[in-house]
Design an enzyme around this catalytic site. Structure first.
Site, PDB file in Angstrom:
ATOM      1  N   HIS A 139       0.957  -1.188  -0.124  1.00  5.71           N
ATOM      2  CA  HIS A 139      -0.170  -0.048   0.035  1.00  5.71           C
ATOM      3  C   HIS A 139       0.824   1.077  -0.019  1.00  5.71           C
ATOM      4  O   HIS A 139       0.481   2.231  -0.330  1.00  5.71           O
ATOM      5  CB  HIS A 139      -0.781   0.004   1.108  1.00  5.71           C
ATOM      6  CG  HIS A 139      -2.269  -0.773   1.089  1.00  5.71           C
ATOM      7  ND1 HIS A 139      -2.562  -1.681   2.128  1.00  5.71           N
ATOM      8  CD2 HIS A 139      -2.907  -1.129   0.081  1.00  5.71           C
ATOM      9  CE1 HIS A 139      -3.809  -2.292   1.697  1.00  5.71           C
ATOM     10  NE2 HIS A 139      -3.686  -2.217   0.381  1.00  5.71           N
ATOM     11  N   ARG A 184      -7.687   1.888 -14.650  1.00  8.83           N
ATOM     12  CA  ARG A 184      -7.557   0.602 -14.137  1.00  8.83           C
ATOM     13  C   ARG A 184      -8.561   0.424 -12.992  1.00  8.83           C
ATOM     14  O   ARG A 184      -8.198   0.705 -11.852  1.00  8.83           O
ATOM     15  CB  ARG A 184      -6.334   0.445 -13.584  1.00  8.83           C
ATOM     16  CG  ARG A 184      -4.932   0.163 -14.644  1.00  8.83           C
ATOM     17  CD  ARG A 184      -3.573   0.040 -14.153  1.00  8.83           C
ATOM     18  NE  ARG A 184      -2.684  -0.271 -14.778  1.00  8.83           N
ATOM     19  CZ  ARG A 184      -1.491   0.387 -15.353  1.00  8.83           C
ATOM     20  NH1 ARG A 184      -1.628   1.596 -14.869  1.00  8.83           N
ATOM     21  NH2 ARG A 184      -0.712  -0.176 -16.285  1.00  8.83           N
ATOM     22  N   ARG A 236     -11.228   0.288 -18.350  1.00 11.67           N
ATOM     23  CA  ARG A 236     -10.717  -1.042 -18.469  1.00 11.67           C
ATOM     24  C   ARG A 236     -11.608  -1.840 -17.461  1.00 11.67           C
ATOM     25  O   ARG A 236     -11.733  -1.521 -16.269  1.00 11.67           O
ATOM     26  CB  ARG A 236      -9.311  -1.241 -18.285  1.00 11.67           C
ATOM     27  CG  ARG A 236      -9.052  -2.719 -18.659  1.00 11.67           C
ATOM     28  CD  ARG A 236      -7.700  -2.854 -18.657  1.00 11.67           C
ATOM     29  NE  ARG A 236      -6.973  -2.965 -17.358  1.00 11.67           N
ATOM     30  CZ  ARG A 236      -5.645  -2.955 -16.998  1.00 11.67           C
ATOM     31  NH1 ARG A 236      -4.688  -2.913 -17.995  1.00 11.67           N
ATOM     32  NH2 ARG A 236      -5.132  -3.044 -15.860  1.00 11.67           N
ATOM     33  N   ASN A 291       3.160  -3.730 -21.448  1.00 10.85           N
ATOM     34  CA  ASN A 291       3.854  -4.419 -20.240  1.00 10.85           C
ATOM     35  C   ASN A 291       3.599  -6.027 -20.399  1.00 10.85           C
ATOM     36  O   ASN A 291       4.547  -7.013 -20.119  1.00 10.85           O
ATOM     37  CB  ASN A 291       3.015  -3.854 -18.942  1.00 10.85           C
ATOM     38  CG  ASN A 291       3.168  -2.112 -18.631  1.00 10.85           C
ATOM     39  OD1 ASN A 291       4.007  -1.795 -19.221  1.00 10.85           O
ATOM     40  ND2 ASN A 291       2.551  -1.956 -17.824  1.00 10.85           N
ATOM     41  N   ARG A 316       7.173 -10.384 -15.481  1.00 13.25           N
ATOM     42  CA  ARG A 316       7.437  -8.924 -15.315  1.00 13.25           C
ATOM     43  C   ARG A 316       7.431  -8.565 -13.589  1.00 13.25           C
ATOM     44  O   ARG A 316       7.949  -7.533 -13.401  1.00 13.25           O
ATOM     45  CB  ARG A 316       6.238  -7.968 -15.965  1.00 13.25           C
ATOM     46  CG  ARG A 316       5.059  -8.346 -15.119  1.00 13.25           C
ATOM     47  CD  ARG A 316       3.698  -7.467 -16.010  1.00 13.25           C
ATOM     48  NE  ARG A 316       3.450  -6.291 -15.442  1.00 13.25           N
ATOM     49  CZ  ARG A 316       2.095  -5.571 -15.938  1.00 13.25           C
ATOM     50  NH1 ARG A 316       1.458  -6.027 -16.948  1.00 13.25           N
ATOM     51  NH2 ARG A 316       1.856  -4.586 -15.359  1.00 13.25           N
ATOM     52  N   CYS A 327      -0.602   1.926 -23.984  1.00  7.48           N
ATOM     53  CA  CYS A 327      -0.956   2.287 -22.707  1.00  7.48           C
ATOM     54  C   CYS A 327       0.091   1.601 -21.506  1.00  7.48           C
ATOM     55  O   CYS A 327      -0.211   1.753 -20.452  1.00  7.48           O
ATOM     56  CB  CYS A 327      -2.466   2.234 -22.149  1.00  7.48           C
ATOM     57  SG  CYS A 327      -3.198   0.313 -22.180  1.00  7.48           S
TER      58      CYS A 327
END
Ligand code: PEP
Ligand code: MG
Length: 745
Positions: A358, A463, A499, A621, A632, A669
């Site tokens: 976090h 997101r 998305r 990504n 990744r 993106c």
């Protein structure tokens, strides 16, 4: 030994694991090795940052004072140089023998040293010596090499060896939590956390239980105040992190554990320590990286309880010069951040921690650099530190010259950033007149305004999983609608690409059932997950459509689509939702629908999908991860992950070629969209829409305004003839230099 070697090895490692500190663990291992191989000495050396070899544990070596073998010297130096084992008799007669004063090494007539290697580099050496003039057998040598591989991992957990004259400007690498550069003085967080509490008994359990109830109440009130502070500055979704602490504290099983310990005669601090350890261990044992990272929440709650118990609230810092402070510690908590005036918070460095913690989310929202997982560093309050969040690097004890240089860079950056911000509303048009849409990636309420301030032409990727991830239970349809509506309203007539939930792999929802998967990145994620849990998708579609009404600006983006069947199923559900809402009297229209191209398998299907979708967005990504077979999120293989790999570039050229033939608008993106060299390549290929984190917008807009399309096409053509990412990056950097675009100020 023979067939039992494997067993012996397991026994040694298991015995060592019983020790709690890495120092004790390595001592147990060197003792056991000398016993197992029947040698007189077993020594473990660790390479320091100036390449000297420092003795950190030994069985049998008489070492009156700290043993340091200078870099490149002695037989240990030979082991480092050769990078394989050195097994010899009569070591003292070797020309490169280095005598450690008063060590009585002249008594030993054989030497065998093996290197300790990590990530392709030498980090230490394991040495055995014997009074007998006998070489180690091939079997013994192999066993020593096996043990060295285990020791290499263990000694990484030990603090750097302290040298009498510790070198300056030492650099340490971790994982990037948030980008940016900061220079400041270290503020070490109180290390007297709950984990330092020792076992103690209580005289009166009834009083102790009463004290627990009072403490719990005081802590809940404290958390509520912090929640209000966070909500005011960063919005609801981040304030929800403090709700997580509250929920843990209010959980009856937490109180049950504490009560049990107290009733067994233990004092409250010890009871709390035991309860926190129990729940923290449960999280740590989970395979899922998101849930694993949650053990930090329970430990931070424990430290907070202990601090309040000691009547010592957060230590606001005496900081007469008001200069930036680098918050540093094992784990930095939300409370630690809130306790500091935001203008003094320079950066965050965590010895432990992961990119998914976090704190990384907070640091991003606050726009301050953060580096996680740098390991135990020997620093003290007030030491200067340079934190480079872009390269996940911290520089310890910088010399005056280095500090001066970095201050110059930072000042130039800040001045440059101010200039760029002033012109961030200007469109991104190349020197030869080609306009590029530059949009923001978003997912938190806290990053809506920075996107707008930094001149985003819309939100290219929202997101939606992030607002789901920082909560403790699923948001309702109404709650989701409110979140999405805020984004749409803030951006007015500019486009917003929502998305649908991209859950799975490294992004799990702690409150939903999840399954252990051998290869989660290749498993149930993106639309595969939401189609299996279609109630979530229906709910989310409804919320997005309600937020959109009939506005043209809202776009729907489907993650991880890899087959026509998935796309059709998503479209069918969308149509059903539109029908339902219209029947309920809620007037909605079909938004433009697109897919993320991130699974390589989707590329060949695009011509088949051209009538079903309105656009595509390339997620570089994941596309890079799948094209290169490099996880990744795995630091072990991060050096192989590079989106400028020729395979990625050539595949992007193919995608753009298909979209031109199919008349499908395309945007990028992934992180590539904000990497200057990649921007040259992408624009050279014909990309005209980029989406990136808001902090990067002003620089990339400025970069585009200083480049010509003709030049970028030329650089791309050269790059397409090259066979490795390093050389491609050099080509791009050379072009930037020749064009006088000094980007990395
Ligand atoms: C991507 O894969 O490039 C992307 C933008 O999606 P995420 O990083 O959220 O997986
Ligand atoms: Mg992705």
């Amino acid at each position: 030994m023979g067939d039992n070697a494997m067993l012996e090895l397991t026994r040694i490692i298991q015995n060592a694991a019983l020790e709690t500190s890495p120092e004790d663990q390595v001592q147990v291992i060197v003792d056991a090795i000398s016993d197992l191989i029947a040698v007189d000495v077993c020594s473990l050396y660790r390479q320091s940052s100036n390449q000297d070899m420092v003795l950190i544990a030994s069985h049998g070596l008489v070492a009156p004072e700290k043993v340091v073998i200078p870099a490149g010297q002695g037989l240990v130096g030979r082991v480092v140089k050769m990078r394989h084992s050195v097994n010899i008799k009569e070591p003292t007669q070797q020309p490169d023998f280095y005598y450690v004063p008063n060590s009585q090494e002249e008594l030993f007539h054989s030497f065998c040293g093996v290197p300790l290697v990590y990530h392709g580099g030498i980090i230490g050496a394991l040495v055995v010596q014997s009074r007998r003039a006998e070489l180690l057998s091939a079997e013994q040598e192999a066993l020593l090499t096996t043990l060295a591989a285990h020791l290499a991992l263990l000694i990484l957990a030990l603090p750097e060896p302290k040298l009498p004259n510790a070198p300056r400007n030492q650099r340490y690498f971790g994982i990037s939590g948030a980008p940016g550069l900061a220079i400041g003085k270290v503020h070490l967080l109180d290390d007297d956390g709950l984990s330092t509490v020792r076992e103690s008994a209580c005289k009166n359990p009834a009083n102790e239980l009463k004290e627990w109830q009072t403490l719990k109440q005081a802590t809940l009130e404290d958390l509520e105040q912090e929640r209000e502070a966070v909500q005011a500055s960063l919005g609801d979704s981040l304030a929800a992190v403090l709700d997580a602490y509250k929920m843990l504290l209010e959980d009856p099983s937490f109180t049950d554990r504490i009560t049990c310990e107290i009733e067994a005669g233990k004092a409250l601090p010890w009871a709390m320590r035991q309860a926190v350890k129990f729940f923290s261990d449960q999280f740590k044992a989970m395979d899922d990286p998101y849930l694993k990272a949650r053990h930090e929440d329970i430990e931070q709650l424990g430290d907070k309880l202990y601090r309040i118990w000691r009547g010592q609230h957060l230590n606001l810092l005496p900081s007469p010069d008001k200069g930036p402070l680098i918050l540093m510690g094992h784990h930095v908590s939300v409370s630690d951040i809130v306790s500091l005036p935001s203008e003094q918070l320079g950066a965050i460095v965590c010895f432990a921690g992961a990119a998914l913690s976090h704190i990384a989310v907070f640091a991003n929202a606050l726009g301050i650099p953060a580096v996680m997982g740098v390991g135990e560093l020997s620093v003290k309050d007030g030491d200067y530190l340079i934190v480079d969040g872009d390269h996940a690097r911290v520089t310890l004890k910088p010399t005056k010259a280095v500090l001066k240089e970095y201050r110059k860079i930072l000042k130039a950056r800040q001045g440059f950033d101010r200039e760029l911000l002033a012109e961030s509303a200007k469109p991104a048009v190349t020197l030869d007149g080609v306009e590029v849409a530059v949009m923001a990636n978003s997912g938190l309420q806290a990053d809506i305004m920075p996107g707008i301030r930094n001149g985003a032409d819309g939100v290219g990727l929202y997101r939606t999983e992030i607002p789901f991830m920082v909560r403790e239970s699923l948001p309702s349809e109404d709650e989701q609608t409110a979140v999405y509506r805020k984004v749409v309203e803030a951006y007015g007539d500019k486009p917003v690409y929502f998305r649908t939930l991209d859950i799975g792999s490294d992004k799990q929802l702690p409150y939903l059932p999840h399954f252990d998967e051998e290869n989660p990145a290749l498993g149930l994620r993106g639309v595969r997950f939401t189609l299996d849990n279609l109630q979530l998708l229906m709910n989310q579609y409804r919320a997005i459509l309600r937020a959109a009404g009939c506005g043209e600006q809202v776009h729907l983006l489907l993650p991880m689509v890899s087959s026509t069947h998935e796309l059709d199923a998503c479209i069918d559900l969308l149509e059903e939702v539109i029908e339902q809402l219209n029947e309920e009297g809620i007037s909605v229209c079909r938004p433009k629908l697109g897919v993320m191209v991130e699974v390589p398998g989707a590329i060949s299907l695009l011509p088949f999908w051209k009538e079903k979708i309105d656009f595509i967005s390339v997620g570089t990504n994941d596309l890079s991860q799948y094209l290169l077979a490099v996880d990744r999120n795995n630091p072990e293989v991060s050096k192989y992950y590079d989106s400028l790999h020729p395979a990625v570039l050539h595949e992007l050229v193919r995608i753009i070629d298909i979209t031109k033939r199919c008349d499908l608008p395309v945007s990028i993106c992934g992180e590539m969209a904000s990497d200057p060299v990649s921007v040259i390549m992408l624009l050279g290929m014909g990309i005209r829409k980029l989406s990136m984190s808001s902090a990067k917008l002003p620089r990339i807009k400025w970069l585009i305004r200083n480049l010509s399309m003709a030049e970028m096409e030329k650089v791309l053509q050269a790059a397409l003839c090259v066979d490795n990412a390093g050389a491609i990056r050099e080509l791009g950097e050379l072009a930037l230099r020749e064009l006088g675009v000094e980007y990395d100020k």
